[in-house]
Structure formats: C-alpha cells, structure tokens
Design an enzyme around this catalytic site. Structure first.
Site, PDB file in Angstrom:
ATOM      1  N   LYS A   1      54.431 -22.926  60.925  1.00 24.90           N
ATOM      2  CA  LYS A   1      54.646 -21.863  61.922  1.00 24.90           C
ATOM      3  C   LYS A   1      53.369 -21.024  61.964  1.00 24.90           C
ATOM      4  CE  LYS A   1      55.560 -18.018  62.935  1.00 24.90           C
ATOM      5  NZ  LYS A   1      54.659 -17.175  63.782  1.00 24.90           N
TER       6      LYS A   1
ATOM      7  N   GLU B   1      50.820 -15.152  49.537  1.00 22.12           N
ATOM      8  CA  GLU B   1      49.429 -14.687  49.490  1.00 22.12           C
ATOM      9  C   GLU B   1      49.355 -13.501  50.425  1.00 22.12           C
ATOM     10  OE1 GLU B   1      46.295 -13.598  50.047  1.00 22.12           O
ATOM     11  OE2 GLU B   1      45.624 -15.392  51.141  1.00 22.12           O
TER      12      GLU B   1
ATOM     13  N   CYS C   1      41.955 -11.501  53.722  1.00 23.91           N
ATOM     14  CA  CYS C   1      42.824 -11.074  52.614  1.00 23.91           C
ATOM     15  C   CYS C   1      41.992 -10.696  51.404  1.00 23.91           C
ATOM     16  CB  CYS C   1      43.832 -12.160  52.282  1.00 23.91           C
ATOM     17  SG  CYS C   1      43.132 -13.784  52.202  1.00 23.91           S
TER      18      CYS C   1
ATOM     19  N   GLU D   1      45.605  -1.605  52.143  1.00 23.33           N
ATOM     20  CA  GLU D   1      44.815  -2.613  52.857  1.00 23.33           C
ATOM     21  C   GLU D   1      44.656  -2.174  54.310  1.00 23.33           C
ATOM     22  OE1 GLU D   1      46.637  -6.527  53.598  1.00 23.33           O
ATOM     23  OE2 GLU D   1      44.789  -7.400  52.817  1.00 23.33           O
TER      24      GLU D   1
HETATM   25  P1  NAD Z   1      52.621 -10.592  59.357  1.00 26.01           P
HETATM   26  O1  NAD Z   1      52.844 -10.700  57.900  1.00 26.01           O
HETATM   27  O2  NAD Z   1      53.695  -9.956  60.166  1.00 26.01           O
HETATM   28  O3  NAD Z   1      52.372 -12.048  60.000  1.00 26.01           O
HETATM   29  C1  NAD Z   1      51.904 -13.169  59.291  1.00 26.01           C
HETATM   30  C2  NAD Z   1      52.743 -14.387  59.686  1.00 26.01           C
HETATM   31  O4  NAD Z   1      54.118 -14.152  59.366  1.00 26.01           O
HETATM   32  C3  NAD Z   1      52.722 -14.707  61.185  1.00 26.01           C
HETATM   33  O5  NAD Z   1      52.764 -16.107  61.380  1.00 26.01           O
HETATM   34  C4  NAD Z   1      54.025 -14.096  61.675  1.00 26.01           C
HETATM   35  O6  NAD Z   1      54.526 -14.692  62.843  1.00 26.01           O
HETATM   36  C5  NAD Z   1      54.932 -14.360  60.507  1.00 26.01           C
HETATM   37  N1  NAD Z   1      56.091 -13.475  60.431  1.00 26.01           N
HETATM   38  C6  NAD Z   1      56.205 -12.200  60.924  1.00 26.01           C
HETATM   39  N2  NAD Z   1      57.446 -11.714  60.680  1.00 26.01           N
HETATM   40  C7  NAD Z   1      58.122 -12.684  60.036  1.00 26.01           C
HETATM   41  C8  NAD Z   1      59.441 -12.777  59.499  1.00 26.01           C
HETATM   42  N3  NAD Z   1      60.324 -11.776  59.619  1.00 26.01           N
HETATM   43  N4  NAD Z   1      59.792 -13.904  58.855  1.00 26.01           N
HETATM   44  C9  NAD Z   1      58.924 -14.918  58.709  1.00 26.01           C
HETATM   45  N5  NAD Z   1      57.677 -14.905  59.215  1.00 26.01           N
HETATM   46  C10 NAD Z   1      57.268 -13.800  59.863  1.00 26.01           C
HETATM   47  O7  NAD Z   1      51.260  -9.866  59.584  1.00 26.01           O
HETATM   48  P2  NAD Z   1      50.721  -9.202  60.956  1.00 26.01           P
HETATM   49  O8  NAD Z   1      51.784  -8.382  61.620  1.00 26.01           O
HETATM   50  O9  NAD Z   1      50.149 -10.283  61.769  1.00 26.01           O
HETATM   51  O10 NAD Z   1      49.605  -8.238  60.381  1.00 26.01           O
HETATM   52  C11 NAD Z   1      49.990  -6.990  59.835  1.00 26.01           C
HETATM   53  C12 NAD Z   1      49.229  -6.663  58.569  1.00 26.01           C
HETATM   54  O11 NAD Z   1      49.392  -7.709  57.606  1.00 26.01           O
HETATM   55  C13 NAD Z   1      47.719  -6.572  58.734  1.00 26.01           C
HETATM   56  O12 NAD Z   1      47.327  -5.325  59.151  1.00 26.01           O
HETATM   57  C14 NAD Z   1      47.224  -6.928  57.363  1.00 26.01           C
HETATM   58  O13 NAD Z   1      47.191  -5.814  56.528  1.00 26.01           O
HETATM   59  C15 NAD Z   1      48.243  -7.884  56.834  1.00 26.01           C
HETATM   60  N6  NAD Z   1      47.799  -9.299  56.935  1.00 26.01           N
HETATM   61  C16 NAD Z   1      47.334  -9.893  55.819  1.00 26.01           C
HETATM   62  C17 NAD Z   1      46.897 -11.202  55.882  1.00 26.01           C
HETATM   63  C18 NAD Z   1      46.371 -11.895  54.681  1.00 26.01           C
HETATM   64  O14 NAD Z   1      45.638 -12.872  54.796  1.00 26.01           O
HETATM   65  N7  NAD Z   1      46.727 -11.462  53.508  1.00 26.01           N
HETATM   66  C19 NAD Z   1      46.909 -11.903  57.085  1.00 26.01           C
HETATM   67  C20 NAD Z   1      47.416 -11.269  58.219  1.00 26.01           C
HETATM   68  C21 NAD Z   1      47.859  -9.972  58.117  1.00 26.01           C
END
Ligand code: NAD
Length: 484
Positions: free
Chosen positions: A180, A255, A289, A386
């Site tokens: 996904k 992660e 990250c 972060e």
């Molecule tokens: P997120 O955690 O919401 O999204 C990451 C992934 O999870 C996406 O594929 C998203 O569709 C999916 N996702 C979202 N809600 C979900 C749920 N309820 N169940 C399962 N999967 C779900 O992150 P974001 O909203 O894209 O970004 C927000 C913050 O997250 C950023 O500001 C940053 O701090 C952090 N982030 C960290 C990383 C990393 O590599 N550690 C990557 C992206 C974002």
C-alpha cells in the site's frame, strides 16, 4: 518520456498480476509538489481491493512461486533489478515530479531500489539454519521459512528506497506481498508492478493497492489473512498499525522516524564534518526519517561551527525538482503548513541562516527554504519533535556527559553520529547512544543497503536492510529428530 505517456496505467490497482479498476471505481489526484498542479490520477483502493489482493497473495503462496528454489527466486529478483536499472532515468523523472525530489536524488533512489533487489536477490539462497548440539540420540536443526503474506505500508518520502528494502527482503524469503503506497506519491511503486511482471514474477506474488491511509492502509494492517505488517511513517499511524496487528497476533515492523543528533567535539575535523552536518538535515527537504535535525556542538567551538554551517546554508538553493538544485519542494501544502507551524512556535530561537528560494520556483509549489536555528534548551519543542522539513537546530554542550544526555533526551532513537578523533570517546559514545545506528566521523555511510536499520523507542522496532531484514521476514522452525 512524458509523464502523460507512462508504460503502465496509474489509475488502476495491480492485483493478481493484472491492472484492474478499483472496487469503488474512484480515483484520487496526485499533485506535482514543484507546481501544485495535478500530476496524475491514482486508484482509490479500499477494503474490497485489499481483500482481493490478500486473497491473490495467499493463493500465490501455494502456486509456482512456492516451488521455485531459493536460487531461482533470487534470479527473478536480479532480473527485476536489471529492469529497474534500464528504467532508472525514467523512474527518476517520475519520482522528481511525484515527490518533488531534485532529479539527482531521484536517480540515486532508483539506483538504490535496483541495489536492494540485487542485494536481496543474491541473498535469497544464502539464508541458512543451524544444527544445534543436543541430547544423545537427537539431531536438531533450524529452518528459516517464509512467514506467508506480508503487508507493506510505505510513505511518500523515499518510495523507491523504502519499498525496495521492505518488499525486496520479503520476496527474497519467499513471501507473497501486498503493498500500500502513499496517496501523496505512488507512481514509482506502481511502476514496480509492471516491471515485476516483465521480470517473470508469478501473478499474485506482488500486489499493489494505492489509496488513502484510513481506507486501504487500515484495511491492510487489520486484514486477518496477512501474516506480517511492515510500516514506515508517523508514530501516530504506527500505533494504529501495531494495534491492528495485535488483534491478529502478527508481527509488525515499525520504522517511525526520529530526531537524530550529530555530536561535534572540539577535536572534530570540521572540514570533513561540515557537508555531513548540513546535508543530513536538508537532503530531501528534511523529509527523511533519519534526517539529522539536531546538531550538538561543544561550546568552545559552537560559534565556529555555527558560522561554517550558516555560510553553507546561505548558498543552498531551493527550487523545482527538475532544475536539480540543492533542495526541492515539500511533498504537500499540508506538510508545508506543518513545517511553518513548527517555525512559528520556534520564533524564540535565533535564526542563524536561511537558504535561497530560486526565482524560478512556481507560486503554486510547496517550497520551504532551509532554516538553521540556534537554541540552548534541549527540551524545546523544536529540539524534541520530528519536524520533517529542512530545519536544523544547533545546541551547545559542555562535556561528553552532557552531550550524551542531550542526544538521548528525546523519545526517539534512530540514528546518531559522533565527530571526534578520540578513539576511546568514540567507543564510549557508540555504546552509550540510544540509537539503532551510530556513525563515527560520517553520517549514514552512504545509505548502505547491507546495514541493518531501525530504531529504538518511538523510532520503532524491528530491523530492515541487510540480512537482519531477512530474518524479520522469516519464520524459524526447529526440527528435533530422536533417532537413538
Ligand atoms: P502517515 O504515517 O500518515 O502515512 C504513512 C503511510 O501510512 C501512508 O502510506 C499512509 O497512507 C498510511 N496510513 C495513514 N493512515 C493509516 C492508517 N490509519 N492505517 C494504516 N495506514 C495508514 O504519515 P503522513 O501523514 O504522510 O506524514 C505525517 C508525518 O509523519 C510527517 O510529518 C512525518 O513527521 C512523519 N513521517 C515519517 C516518515 C518516516 O520515514 N519515518 C515518513 C512519512 C511521514
């Protein structure tokens, strides 16, 4: 190559080796972060699509894939790696438009994805069990078997690298996968579906369902017919994913990012350190990250380091991804607002330097030139949370003990680095730092796919990359034969 003219459909889900309309027939818009214009439409996959993808992956577990030898599986992965290399330039252009990465970084990501499939293709037939000396009359050995169907939820910041490390390791162990990708950027993930078919992967071994997190993502992490979930993203979502996994009693690899420090001591080689100190914070516009967002500096050299970094910042150019400057836009207007919010709440911190915004930057793009800040309170929100944007904070320390306390003083623990020529100090700190990776006189070691990666604390748990990931994506069976 024109983006309107890709070699695979962008508005479909990839299930059972076929491009199909999503169950709802609905689509989502993807935006080009450099301009804010609509880039493509993607399928809005939902729980029904996840159901079909999971069923396909489970069926594939007992199909031709299960009868391939580990070496044959590895060869398929090497073929896929070569196809990625052949398409590296196209993939880089797609990624530059989709994520807003400067083209050079996007190309490096494509090469890294190819390298993951190469590394794990080569490793597929080298994962071995052991024989265990036991009681008289027994022969005991262990076998590493596939876990089954693995779910992979990946974010938008490094789509190619993260799916390479996660899906690559899972496939090498003989699992079947459901991916996904993120709703903000998923075109290269979809490309992987077409390249896997071209490489000859049996149908159902790799399924890709783009869609919203709380629809497709939540359905995947809660699905009763997956056997492992690998998640990269925010702490808040990681909690939801782990909670869902717990209901099905399956392992979750999380992660979740960090607040990674670099510790700069009086005896550091500053010329060597300087590019790492800055790049580690601003690469990918800080949306990494393992970004180093805290630079801890010995007070006696604080002003010198601040001046050196400020001079470098002033020369950094932010602009459209295809212009291949130092820094591209952020992924979205949402992320832009998140970073702006942090900067507003950090208004009490001294601004040491800002980068430049290119005059060619489109008004509609999501730009945030880098900002270098100076603080003295390790408990400040900007020293703890972060930010996920090109913002670095310099903090002074008096001595090694204080440096270690500040470094370990957040809820995260992903990456840390030590800049010092003192070997004993290096060893002391490498032990003392609460972090999944520690680098000595470098930061990131070039990203090495061979190097196990993952966090402690709120940075998550489980390890990806290297052989460690293969163990994570396998199930260990102990066989004990009593033969007298
Ligand atoms: P997120 O955690 O919401 O999204 C990451 C992934 O999870 C996406 O594929 C998203 O569709 C999916 N996702 C979202 N809600 C979900 C749920 N309820 N169940 C399962 N999967 C779900 O992150 P974001 O909203 O894209 O970004 C927000 C913050 O997250 C950023 O500001 C940053 O701090 C952090 N982030 C960290 C990383 C990393 O590599 N550690 C990557 C992206 C974002």
């Amino acid at each position: 190559m024109r983006l309107q003219n890709l070699w695979y459909p962008t508005d479909k889900v990839f299930i059972d080796g076929q491009w199909q309309a999503s169950a709802s027939g609905k689509t989502l818009d993807l935006f080009d972060p450099s301009t804010g214009a609509v880039l493509a439409k993607i399928a809005r996959g939902n729980a029904d699509d996840i159901d079909r993808a999971t069923a396909s992956a489970n069926a594939a577990l007992s199909g031709p894939w299960s009868r391939l030898s580990a070496a044959e599986r590895g060869r398929l992965m090497l073929r896929l790696s070569n196809l990625i290399l052949e398409r590296a330039d196209d993939l880089a252009i797609i990624e530059a438009h989709d994520v807003g990465k400067p083209l050079k970084q996007a190309r490096a990501d494509a090469l890294a994805m190819a390298r993951y499939f190469e590394f794990y293709g080569g490793a597929a037939d080298k994962v071995m069990g052991e024989t265990i000396p036991y009681l008289d009359g027994y022969t005991v050995y262990t076998m590493r078997e596939p876990i089954g169907v693995t779910g992979h939820i990946v974010p938008w910041n490094y789509p190619m690298q993260i799916l390479g490390r996660s899906v690559g390791a899972a496939l090498a162990m003989g699992n079947c996968t459901v991916l996904k990708p993120a709703e903000q950027a998923c075109l290269t993930a979809l490309a992987l579906g077409s390249l896997a078919s071209e490489a000859g992967f049996p149908d159902g071994v790799l399924n890709i369902v783009p869609g919203l997190g709380d629809e497709a993502g939540a359905a995947l992490s809660a699905h009763p017919d997956i056997h492992h979930i690998s998640f990269t993203g925010s702490v808040a979502t990681g909690r939801l994913v782990q909670t869902a996994a717990a209901q099905n009693v399956i392992p979750a690899t999380l992660e979740l990012g960090g607040k990674s420090p670099q510790l700069v001591f009086e005896d550091a080689d500053l010329e060597q350190a300087l590019p790492f100190l800055v790049n580690a914070g601003v690469q990918n516009a800080g949306q990494t990250c393992s970004a180093s967002s805290r630079i801890l500096v010995a007070r006696s050299i604080f002003d010198q380091v601040a001046a050196l970094m400020a001079a470098r910042y002033a020369a950094l150019k932010t602009g459209p991804a295809m212009e291949d400057l130092d820094i591209g836009p952020l992924i979205s207007s949402t992320q832009q607002a998140i970073v702006a919010g942090f900067l507003e709440r950090g208004a009490d911190l001294e601004i040491l330097a800002k980068g430049q915004l290119s005059e060619t930057a489109d008004q509609g793009g999501y730009y945030q030139p880098p900002v270098l800040l100076k603080g003295d309170d390790p408990a400040h929100e900007l020293a703890q949370d972060e930010i996920f944007g090109p913002v670095q904070l310099l903090l002074p320390f008096e001595d090694e003990d204080e440096a270690l306390a500040i470094a370990n003083g957040t809820k995260y623990g992903l990456v840390a680095s030590i800049w010092s020529k003192d070997g004993a100090r290096q060893m002391r700190l490498a032990r003392g730092l609460r972090s999944g990776q520690v680098f000595i006189n470098n930061y990131g070691a070039g990203g090495g796919v061979e190097l196990p990666f993952g966090g402690v604390g709120h940075s998550g748990h489980g390890r990806e990359k290297g052989f460690e990931a293969l163990y994570g994506f396998s199930s260990l069976k102990t066989v004990a034969a009593l033969h007298g």
